[in-house]
Each structure stands twice: as C-alpha cells, then as structure tokens.
Design an enzyme around this catalytic site. Structure first.
Site, PDB file in Angstrom:
ATOM      1  N   ARG A  92       0.857  -1.184   0.000  1.00  0.00           N
ATOM      2  CA  ARG A  92       0.000   0.000   0.000  1.00  0.00           C
ATOM      3  C   ARG A  92       0.900   1.243   0.000  1.00  0.00           C
ATOM      4  O   ARG A  92       1.723   1.410   0.911  1.00  0.00           O
ATOM      5  CB  ARG A  92      -0.910  -0.021   1.238  1.00  0.00           C
ATOM      6  CG  ARG A  92      -1.727   1.215   1.379  1.00  0.00           C
ATOM      7  CD  ARG A  92      -2.780   1.166   2.491  1.00  0.00           C
ATOM      8  NE  ARG A  92      -3.383   2.484   2.512  1.00  0.00           N
ATOM      9  CZ  ARG A  92      -3.250   3.354   3.508  1.00  0.00           C
ATOM     10  NH1 ARG A  92      -2.624   3.033   4.624  1.00  0.00           N
ATOM     11  NH2 ARG A  92      -3.765   4.557   3.403  1.00  0.00           N
ATOM     12  N   HIS A 136      -2.381  10.962   0.671  1.00  0.00           N
ATOM     13  CA  HIS A 136      -1.846  10.726   2.016  1.00  0.00           C
ATOM     14  C   HIS A 136      -1.166  12.015   2.470  1.00  0.00           C
ATOM     15  O   HIS A 136       0.031  12.081   2.673  1.00  0.00           O
ATOM     16  CB  HIS A 136      -0.904   9.520   2.009  1.00  0.00           C
ATOM     17  CG  HIS A 136      -0.694   8.890   3.349  1.00  0.00           C
ATOM     18  ND1 HIS A 136      -0.841   7.533   3.574  1.00  0.00           N
ATOM     19  CD2 HIS A 136      -0.346   9.419   4.543  1.00  0.00           C
ATOM     20  CE1 HIS A 136      -0.585   7.262   4.852  1.00  0.00           C
ATOM     21  NE2 HIS A 136      -0.268   8.395   5.464  1.00  0.00           N
ATOM     22  N   GLU A 181      -7.042   8.792   6.147  1.00  0.00           N
ATOM     23  CA  GLU A 181      -7.222   9.431   7.452  1.00  0.00           C
ATOM     24  C   GLU A 181      -7.705  10.872   7.403  1.00  0.00           C
ATOM     25  O   GLU A 181      -6.999  11.786   7.893  1.00  0.00           O
ATOM     26  CB  GLU A 181      -5.926   9.380   8.267  1.00  0.00           C
ATOM     27  CG  GLU A 181      -5.443   7.983   8.557  1.00  0.00           C
ATOM     28  CD  GLU A 181      -4.378   7.942   9.649  1.00  0.00           C
ATOM     29  OE1 GLU A 181      -3.903   9.004  10.073  1.00  0.00           O
ATOM     30  OE2 GLU A 181      -4.052   6.836  10.104  1.00  0.00           O
ATOM     31  N   ASN A 308      -7.260   2.216   9.778  1.00  0.00           N
ATOM     32  CA  ASN A 308      -5.973   2.378  10.446  1.00  0.00           C
ATOM     33  C   ASN A 308      -6.255   2.413  11.939  1.00  0.00           C
ATOM     34  O   ASN A 308      -7.057   3.239  12.396  1.00  0.00           O
ATOM     35  CB  ASN A 308      -5.300   3.692  10.047  1.00  0.00           C
ATOM     36  CG  ASN A 308      -4.867   3.705   8.586  1.00  0.00           C
ATOM     37  OD1 ASN A 308      -5.012   2.709   7.879  1.00  0.00           O
ATOM     38  ND2 ASN A 308      -4.336   4.829   8.132  1.00  0.00           N
ATOM     39  N   TYR A 310      -4.462   2.278  15.817  1.00  0.00           N
ATOM     40  CA  TYR A 310      -3.232   2.308  16.613  1.00  0.00           C
ATOM     41  C   TYR A 310      -3.487   2.248  18.105  1.00  0.00           C
ATOM     42  O   TYR A 310      -2.591   1.978  18.878  1.00  0.00           O
ATOM     43  CB  TYR A 310      -2.439   3.579  16.294  1.00  0.00           C
ATOM     44  CG  TYR A 310      -1.793   3.543  14.934  1.00  0.00           C
ATOM     45  CD1 TYR A 310      -0.546   2.949  14.751  1.00  0.00           C
ATOM     46  CD2 TYR A 310      -2.438   4.071  13.825  1.00  0.00           C
ATOM     47  CE1 TYR A 310       0.050   2.902  13.494  1.00  0.00           C
ATOM     48  CE2 TYR A 310      -1.845   4.026  12.563  1.00  0.00           C
ATOM     49  CZ  TYR A 310      -0.603   3.439  12.410  1.00  0.00           C
ATOM     50  OH  TYR A 310      -0.012   3.379  11.164  1.00  0.00           O
ATOM     51  N   GLU A 367      -3.526   0.020   8.219  1.00  0.00           N
ATOM     52  CA  GLU A 367      -2.306   0.343   8.975  1.00  0.00           C
ATOM     53  C   GLU A 367      -2.469  -0.145  10.398  1.00  0.00           C
ATOM     54  O   GLU A 367      -3.529   0.024  11.007  1.00  0.00           O
ATOM     55  CB  GLU A 367      -2.052   1.859   9.060  1.00  0.00           C
ATOM     56  CG  GLU A 367      -1.620   2.506   7.784  1.00  0.00           C
ATOM     57  CD  GLU A 367      -1.405   4.014   7.934  1.00  0.00           C
ATOM     58  OE1 GLU A 367      -1.150   4.496   9.068  1.00  0.00           O
ATOM     59  OE2 GLU A 367      -1.518   4.712   6.919  1.00  0.00           O
TER      60      GLU A 367
HETATM   61  C1  FCB Z   1      -0.959   7.248  10.590  1.00  0.00           C
HETATM   62  C2  FCB Z   1      -0.533   7.758   9.238  1.00  0.00           C
HETATM   63  C3  FCB Z   1       0.797   7.243   8.781  1.00  0.00           C
HETATM   64  C4  FCB Z   1       1.774   7.116   9.932  1.00  0.00           C
HETATM   65  C5  FCB Z   1       1.164   6.359  11.069  1.00  0.00           C
HETATM   66  C6  FCB Z   1       2.087   6.117  12.230  1.00  0.00           C
HETATM   67  O1  FCB Z   1      -1.781   8.185  11.194  1.00  0.00           O
HETATM   68  O2  FCB Z   1      -1.474   7.417   8.253  1.00  0.00           O
HETATM   69  O3  FCB Z   1       1.257   8.063   7.763  1.00  0.00           O
HETATM   70  O4  FCB Z   1       2.221   8.340  10.308  1.00  0.00           O
HETATM   71  O5  FCB Z   1       0.027   7.037  11.519  1.00  0.00           O
END
Ligand code: FCB
Length: 472
Positions: A92, A136, A181, A308, A310, A367
C-alpha cells in the site's frame, strides 16, 4: 543472548506460525509518498504542503523533513526487493499528487507519471499487488494557496486528479483508496496545526476541511469507476475504540462527542449518507456550507473500508477542542514512543464496531504498527525489535479472532515497510519492520519483519535472519 530471550523468541515464533487467518487473506505493508520518497523537486515535481510546512521553525521534533527520507524515489527497486524478502502479497503506497500535477490542477507532468509506472510495473513483476492511495496528506501547495481543503474547488480538483491517475494506472492497479485518514489530516492540519498546512483554526477548521475532503472522496469514487470497470474503491479512516474514563455522565457524554468527531462523522457520512444528528447539532455555526446534494455524493458506494488502528481512546470531560470539550486519559499500561497505549484488543473491538454498525462489504486493516526509539544494529548484525515483533503477533491474533467470528476482514498492512519520516516526529520514532540507516540508506529487515514474514506464510524462518544480501 540469554536463554530466556531465546525461549521467548521461540514461543513468539510458534504463535506466529499457528495464527489462523481466512483463505486469501492479504498481507502487506504500507507507506506514504512524503514519508519515503525524498526528491521533492525531481523531474518537475511541484511543492506540497509538507515541503512547505517542514521549513517552519519548531514544527518537526528533530528539525528534519522528508527531503531525502528513504530516497525511495531512486531506491524503489531495493524496496521492492525488501518486500519480496518479506513475502508480502501487497504493498500500500500513495501517489504524490504534486509529482503528477505540479500545481494540483492543469498541466500534467509526464515524468512524474512515469515514476509510478515504473514502480507499479516493478511490483507486478515481483508478484506484489499494488494498493494505491491517492491522498496521504501532501496537498499541492498551489491548491493550498487557493484555500486548500477549506475550498469546495479542492474537492473537484481532487476528483480530476483521481480520474487522471485512474486513466494512467487502471490497467494494472485495481485497488484504489481515495483518502488516508481525513480525521487526522483535517483536524491536525486545520484545527490544532500539528501537521501541514499548520492552521490553528480549532474545530471550525477541522469540520470545514473534513466536509470538503469527504466531498472530494465522493466525487472521486465514480471518477475512478468511470476509468476502471473492475476497480475496487475504498477509503481509509483512522478509527479509535472510544471508552469513557468513568461512568460519570459528563465523561460518558465527552466520550460520545469524541467518538462522534473521530469515528461516526466519517463512517455515517460514507455508509449512512448523512452526518450524525448529534454532531451536526454540536458543531452548529461551525459547519461549512453543506449543500443538499452533498450527502448523496459522499455516500457513493465503496467496495471496502480501510481501517488504520493504533490505539483506544479513554476520554473524560475536558477543555480540548471546544465544542468537543474532552481530555484524553492515559490508563496504566505500556506505551509506544509516540505515547500510544499498546492495547491489542483495540483491533478486535474496532473490527466489530465497524462491522456491527456499518456492515462494509470488506474491511482491510490498512495500517497497524508501533513506534520505538531509534534502533541500532546489534553486533550480530540484527535489529532485535522484540517489542514490535510481539506487537504484530498480539494484534494479528485479535484480527484472527474477529475473522473467526465472521467479521469480513480481508487483509492487514503493517505500518510500515521501512523506517521513515514520521511527520512531526521526524526520524525520532521509527515504525518500520525494516531498519534504514539514514546515513547509508542500507535497508535491513528487523526481527519484526522476520516474524511478519512467518505470519505471511512465505516459509521464511529465523535461520534466515541475515540482512538481505542485496542490501547489506
Ligand atoms: C498514521 C498515518 C501514517 C503514519 C502512522 C504512524 O496516522 O497514516 O502516515 O504516520 O500514523
């Protein structure tokens, strides 16, 4: 190496080997143009808002920029070799809009188009499926100068750019993501100013930018389909599992607002065809001009949702970003170098949240990954990022569990292929499964990369943890 470390690694490798994911599950890694390419002025590329933003004093932790980054613009063949060593099914990546259209609209730059032709052909030759992201975060500066995402015209320029990219690459690229995002680039770029273009306009900025970005997405979807009959088109949202810090009604209401701003605003618009009523009421006078036809445009049917993920967000009432009025609470636990709580269950919960409430046809984890402090190559020639290796196994076990319960999750992309320029953190918080020595540009697959290769099922074993011969 002590025997306890060795046996922990063996145990992790055993867990990696026994992960069960659905047949045809796609394993990939993700990157973004500005974070890896470098060469900001090569071959007629125009300036982007990140090129400009990084020149400002004090905005990037180590005063760096993506000017060189991984020099992927010149070293892309080596990066494809790394992907092959990792056994990836898919890659990607994003296009730098200002390589194709230096001013964002109007004159096309043939040498910019040719770069991605080479990259795409190289991926296909290596048997790696390209998953292309159009945006992006690196808006052409010329469009920023005309209002950027505050302007409806940017949405139209985005759709034109999407159509041109689809016409150029659609014979070979079938997976298209419009935006990466929007919550983050709209709010961090326009509400708090942490990211480019660095505007500090509070919630009004975040909401206005996000409406026009979503409009751009909605216009781009049919524009891509018009060029590529068999395109699979989606959007990537950064979602958070949101929990109230306590049962106090004020905290519960703040958590609901935060969930509304980050998750429901975007998901409802795309999957339900309207913004959530509670958020429309909350934003009130801050709302931009939302025209009657906009909802239907934004809700153009998509083939997949990219998520995405985290972290989770534990939210209490507070003073941040009026009228969201929240504060983030940090529960006890372990935290990454960018201060995100490491909490594997978030990926299981978000998959259910999305699938139960919005029923997308397919979901990709587009992600997921973890930042550490900069790492060093140990005397045995390896980068032993045990924390990251465990992170991937822990998180993929949660994906496996959700898939087993019927959530239509079709693939997983590690963030990120190689250490790179991490926006406002510069080079201080690497996320890569491949180490990059930025002085020499040598790539070296880390221990987490080896674990990822095991999971991807390409028969790599730890006895092969030599850095790639081509690259060492
Ligand atoms: C996300 C982004 C990516 C990277 C990760 C850690 O928010 O899409 O570009 O910075 O975090």
């Amino acid at each position: 190496m002590t025997s306890s470390i060795a046996s922990e690694r063996q145990a992790l490798e055993a867990r990696a080997r026994s992960l069960v994911l659905p047949k045809g599950f796609v394993f990939g890694a993700a990157t973004a143009a500005y974070q890896i390419e470098g060469a900001p002025q090569a071959d007629g590329k125009g300036e982007s808002i990140w090129d400009r933003f990084c020149r400002l004093d004090g905005v990037i932790a180590d005063g760096s920029s993506g000017d060189i980054a991984c020099n992927h613009y010149h070293l892309w063949r080596e990066d494809i070799a790394v992907m092959k060593d990792l056994g990836l099914d898919a890659y990607r990546f994003s296009l730098a809009w200002s390589r194709l259209f230096p001013l964002g609209a109007g004159r096309a730059n043939a040498t910019g188009f040719a770069f991605y032709d080479r990259l795409i052909d190289g991926l296909l030759e290596a048997g790696i499926e390209p998953f292309l992201t159009l945006y992006h975060w690196d808006l052409p500066q010329a469009l920023q100068d005309k209002g950027g995402w505050y302007s409806r015209e940017t949405a139209e320029h985005f759709a034109n750019y999407a159509a041109a990219a689809a016409a150029a690459y659609g014979d070979r690229v079938k997976r298209w993501t419009t935006l990466n995002e929007p919550w983050t680039f709209c709010w961090s770029g326009h509400a708090t100013g942490e990211d480019a273009p660095g505007l500090n306009d509070g919630a009004k900025g975040g909401v206005s930018a996000s409406h026009h970005a979503l409009l751009g997405h909605g216009l781009a979807v049919p524009a891509i389909r018009a060029e590529i009959a068999d395109a699979s088109v989606g959007i990537v949202f950064d979602l958070n599992v949101v929990e109230a810090a306590s049962s106090d009604p004020a905290d519960v209401a703040a958590a609901r607002r935060f969930d509304g701003a980050q998750n429901r605003w975007f998901l409802d618009a795309v999957f339900k065809g309207r913004y959530p009523d509670d958020m429309l009421a909350l934003y009130g006078k801050l709302l931009p001009d939302i025209r009657p036809q906009d909802n239907a445009i934004i809700a153009a049917p998509v083939d997949y949702l990219g998520v995405n993920i985290y972290r989770r967000s534990v939210i209490a009432e507070g003073t941040e970003l009026a009228p969201l009025n929240f504060q983030r609470i940090q529960p006890e636990g372990s935290y990454s170098a960018v201060n995100y709580e490491i909490w594997p269950r978030c990926i299981y919960d978000i998959l259910h949240y999305v699938s139960d409430n919005y029923a997308p046809k397919a979901i990709f984890i587009s992600e997921n990954g973890v930042a550490t402090k900069p790492e060093t190559v140990s005397s045995d020639g390896h980068v032993w990022d045990d924390l990251r290796a465990k992170y991937y196994v822990d998180h993929l076990e949660e994906v496996s569990k959700a898939a087993g319960e019927g959530v239509p999750v079709k693939g997983y992309f590690a963030w990120t292929l190689t250490d790179n320029f991490e926006w406002a953190y510069g080079y201080t918080t690497p996320f890569g499964i491949t180490h990059v020595d930025f002085a020499t540009q040598v790539r070296r697959i880390k221990y987490s990369g080896k674990i990822f290769a095991i999971i991807a099922g390409e028969g790599k074993t730890l006895t092969e943890t030599k850095p790639s011969a081509r690259l060492a």
